[in-house]
Design a protein around this motif. Sequence first.
Motif, PDB file in Angstrom:
ATOM      1  N   SER A  92      -3.083   2.261 -49.888  1.00 58.29           N
ATOM      2  CA  SER A  92      -4.331   1.673 -50.374  1.00 58.29           C
ATOM      3  C   SER A  92      -5.457   1.837 -49.354  1.00 58.29           C
ATOM      4  O   SER A  92      -6.611   1.529 -49.634  1.00 58.29           O
ATOM      5  CB  SER A  92      -4.144   0.180 -50.681  1.00 58.29           C
ATOM      6  OG  SER A  92      -3.956  -0.560 -49.488  1.00 58.29           O
ATOM      7  N   LEU A  93      -5.121   2.362 -48.154  1.00 61.31           N
ATOM      8  CA  LEU A  93      -6.108   2.588 -47.098  1.00 61.31           C
ATOM      9  C   LEU A  93      -6.392   4.075 -46.978  1.00 61.31           C
ATOM     10  O   LEU A  93      -5.466   4.885 -46.884  1.00 61.31           O
ATOM     11  CB  LEU A  93      -5.584   2.051 -45.759  1.00 61.31           C
ATOM     12  CG  LEU A  93      -6.427   2.366 -44.515  1.00 61.31           C
ATOM     13  CD1 LEU A  93      -7.794   1.717 -44.609  1.00 61.31           C
ATOM     14  CD2 LEU A  93      -5.691   1.915 -43.251  1.00 61.31           C
ATOM     15  N   ARG A 153      -7.914   0.840 -51.960  1.00 62.88           N
ATOM     16  CA  ARG A 153      -8.610  -0.444 -51.975  1.00 62.88           C
ATOM     17  C   ARG A 153      -9.375  -0.708 -50.680  1.00 62.88           C
ATOM     18  O   ARG A 153     -10.144  -1.658 -50.597  1.00 62.88           O
ATOM     19  CB  ARG A 153      -7.609  -1.577 -52.219  1.00 62.88           C
ATOM     20  CG  ARG A 153      -7.014  -1.584 -53.634  1.00 62.88           C
ATOM     21  CD  ARG A 153      -8.087  -1.898 -54.666  1.00 62.88           C
ATOM     22  NE  ARG A 153      -7.595  -1.872 -56.047  1.00 62.88           N
ATOM     23  CZ  ARG A 153      -7.598  -0.799 -56.828  1.00 62.88           C
ATOM     24  NH1 ARG A 153      -8.072   0.348 -56.363  1.00 62.88           N
ATOM     25  NH2 ARG A 153      -7.157  -0.860 -58.067  1.00 62.88           N
ATOM     26  N   LYS A 154      -9.145   0.118 -49.663  1.00 64.68           N
ATOM     27  CA  LYS A 154      -9.851  -0.040 -48.382  1.00 64.68           C
ATOM     28  C   LYS A 154     -10.263   1.345 -47.894  1.00 64.68           C
ATOM     29  O   LYS A 154      -9.436   2.257 -47.822  1.00 64.68           O
ATOM     30  CB  LYS A 154      -8.941  -0.709 -47.352  1.00 64.68           C
ATOM     31  CG  LYS A 154      -8.593  -2.169 -47.660  1.00 64.68           C
ATOM     32  CD  LYS A 154      -7.539  -2.701 -46.706  1.00 64.68           C
ATOM     33  CE  LYS A 154      -6.162  -2.098 -47.013  1.00 64.68           C
ATOM     34  NZ  LYS A 154      -5.080  -2.702 -46.202  1.00 64.68           N
ATOM     35  N   GLU A 192     -12.374   3.720 -44.908  1.00 63.39           N
ATOM     36  CA  GLU A 192     -12.978   3.851 -43.593  1.00 63.39           C
ATOM     37  C   GLU A 192     -13.685   5.199 -43.508  1.00 63.39           C
ATOM     38  O   GLU A 192     -13.319   6.146 -44.209  1.00 63.39           O
ATOM     39  CB  GLU A 192     -11.928   3.741 -42.477  1.00 63.39           C
ATOM     40  CG  GLU A 192     -11.345   2.353 -42.322  1.00 63.39           C
ATOM     41  CD  GLU A 192     -10.393   2.248 -41.136  1.00 63.39           C
ATOM     42  OE1 GLU A 192     -10.127   3.286 -40.491  1.00 63.39           O
ATOM     43  OE2 GLU A 192      -9.922   1.133 -40.855  1.00 63.39           O
ATOM     44  N   GLY A 233     -16.306   0.592 -42.501  1.00 62.78           N
ATOM     45  CA  GLY A 233     -15.275   0.287 -43.479  1.00 62.78           C
ATOM     46  C   GLY A 233     -15.798  -0.500 -44.662  1.00 62.78           C
ATOM     47  O   GLY A 233     -16.873  -1.118 -44.605  1.00 62.78           O
ATOM     48  N   ASN A 266     -13.958  -2.887 -47.998  1.00 63.26           N
ATOM     49  CA  ASN A 266     -12.863  -3.354 -48.835  1.00 63.26           C
ATOM     50  C   ASN A 266     -13.340  -3.376 -50.280  1.00 63.26           C
ATOM     51  O   ASN A 266     -14.445  -3.852 -50.574  1.00 63.26           O
ATOM     52  CB  ASN A 266     -12.414  -4.760 -48.424  1.00 63.26           C
ATOM     53  CG  ASN A 266     -11.722  -4.776 -47.076  1.00 63.26           C
ATOM     54  OD1 ASN A 266     -11.061  -3.815 -46.691  1.00 63.26           O
ATOM     55  ND2 ASN A 266     -11.865  -5.869 -46.342  1.00 63.26           N
ATOM     56  N   ASP A 307     -13.428  -5.130 -53.063  1.00 58.54           N
ATOM     57  CA  ASP A 307     -13.220  -6.419 -53.697  1.00 58.54           C
ATOM     58  C   ASP A 307     -13.660  -6.329 -55.158  1.00 58.54           C
ATOM     59  O   ASP A 307     -14.027  -5.257 -55.657  1.00 58.54           O
ATOM     60  CB  ASP A 307     -13.974  -7.519 -52.953  1.00 58.54           C
ATOM     61  CG  ASP A 307     -15.468  -7.217 -52.822  1.00 58.54           C
ATOM     62  OD1 ASP A 307     -15.991  -6.366 -53.577  1.00 58.54           O
ATOM     63  OD2 ASP A 307     -16.114  -7.822 -51.949  1.00 58.54           O
ATOM     64  N   HIS A 335     -15.479  -3.165 -56.838  1.00 58.78           N
ATOM     65  CA  HIS A 335     -14.735  -2.443 -57.876  1.00 58.78           C
ATOM     66  C   HIS A 335     -15.561  -2.341 -59.153  1.00 58.78           C
ATOM     67  O   HIS A 335     -15.613  -1.284 -59.794  1.00 58.78           O
ATOM     68  CB  HIS A 335     -13.406  -3.146 -58.156  1.00 58.78           C
ATOM     69  CG  HIS A 335     -12.483  -2.356 -59.038  1.00 58.78           C
ATOM     70  ND1 HIS A 335     -12.250  -2.688 -60.347  1.00 58.78           N
ATOM     71  CD2 HIS A 335     -11.758  -1.237 -58.799  1.00 58.78           C
ATOM     72  CE1 HIS A 335     -11.410  -1.812 -60.885  1.00 58.78           C
ATOM     73  NE2 HIS A 335     -11.097  -0.924 -59.967  1.00 58.78           N
TER      74      HIS A 335
END
Length: 205
Positions: A100-101, A137-138, A140, A174, A176, A178, A182
């Motif tokens: 997810s990263l 979902r994350k 960078e 970065g 996330n 959320d 989304h």
Amino acid sequence: MRINENTLLEGKNIVLVPYNSDHVPRYHEWMSSEELQKLTASEPLSLEQEFEMQCSWREDDDKCTFIILDKQKWAEPSVPEEQCMVGDVNIFLTDPDDHSLAEVEVMIAEPGYRGRGLGKEVTQMMLCYAVNRLGVRKFEAKIALNNTVSIALFKKLGFGELSVSEVFGEMTLGMNVDEAAHSLLLCNSDFMQEHDYRKARESRH
């Protein structure tokens, strides 16, 4: 990554297609530029090594690469696809235990296409694809400190500063994904259409 080997993403001004062997010679020309080597923290490769790298990016499960094409040029069947190339965009799944990263990289290689908003469009499309197709979902992004344009772009898209390395001369940003992010990505996906790449190529000939 095999998942996108037959995927074409169509945006407003650009088209994203999988990186294949036809693209390698033009890509190799780009990466012979000292400016691009510095901006992407890349070492120069021979043409043979570049072909090997293309195969690696296609096969490796932790890399997803698209070549950026000028949509207007690409719409002309008489123009070879290699002559429509503008740059590339990549997603790297950096943690083998956490898919997810992901790290995202965008390169507008052709100087004449910079400053026209293409970087923003490409990045939005890639983020949307990564969330909806890869389950990311994350995010960078590691950007050279002197690349102020790219840093500003990612910050506008909701990325925040995570760290700065003076040693490597880069900033890590970065984001996330959320619920709000989304929803925004899903809304932005309205301008992006997904097509079968093989059929699209055949229709050009």
